[in-house]
Design a protein around this motif. Sequence first.
Motif, PDB file in Angstrom:
ATOM      1  N   ASP A 101       0.832  -1.215   0.000  1.00  0.00           N
ATOM      2  CA  ASP A 101       0.000   0.000   0.000  1.00  0.00           C
ATOM      3  C   ASP A 101       0.858   1.253   0.000  1.00  0.00           C
ATOM      4  OD1 ASP A 101      -2.285  -1.568   0.039  1.00  0.00           O
ATOM      5  OD2 ASP A 101      -2.637  -1.335   2.198  1.00  0.00           O
ATOM      6  N   LYS A 105       1.315   4.310  -2.934  1.00  0.00           N
ATOM      7  CA  LYS A 105       0.848   5.647  -2.554  1.00  0.00           C
ATOM      8  C   LYS A 105       1.948   6.686  -2.604  1.00  0.00           C
ATOM      9  CE  LYS A 105      -2.894   4.100   0.383  1.00  0.00           C
ATOM     10  NZ  LYS A 105      -3.320   3.834   1.751  1.00  0.00           N
ATOM     11  N   ARG A 106       3.190   6.255  -2.744  1.00  0.00           N
ATOM     12  CA  ARG A 106       4.291   7.233  -2.675  1.00  0.00           C
ATOM     13  C   ARG A 106       4.357   8.109  -3.896  1.00  0.00           C
ATOM     14  NH1 ARG A 106       9.677   4.296  -4.363  1.00  0.00           N
ATOM     15  NH2 ARG A 106       8.709   2.873  -5.779  1.00  0.00           N
TER      16      ARG A 106
END
Length: 106
Positions: A101, A105-106
């Motif tokens: 996750d 998301k980075r």
Amino acid sequence: MQINDDKKIRLMYRIEPGCLGPKGAEHIEDFCRFANKHIKSPFYGQFVFLPRYDKTIDERQYSVNSRNLSLAQARAYLKHFDINIEEFEEQLDELLTKAIDLYFKR
């Protein structure tokens, strides 16, 4: 508690590209670098995350001082630290899920 590196249990965890979704093959190498950097190993062990391209090779391989351990030997090693191997692996799977996750998301 301090343990010499040659006495630590090493878990080589091979991650299948499919764990990263339909385009996992495009991300698996970079994700393994990310996981090796961001998932902290416990004081008694060392995690190494690698892509799993060959399904004939085990997903998890435990070793100490470059000697591969059977599952029974790994269980006995972890039991020395009052660690249940099944719970240990479940927790690591959860850490990997969180890392996936974070990676996306980075």
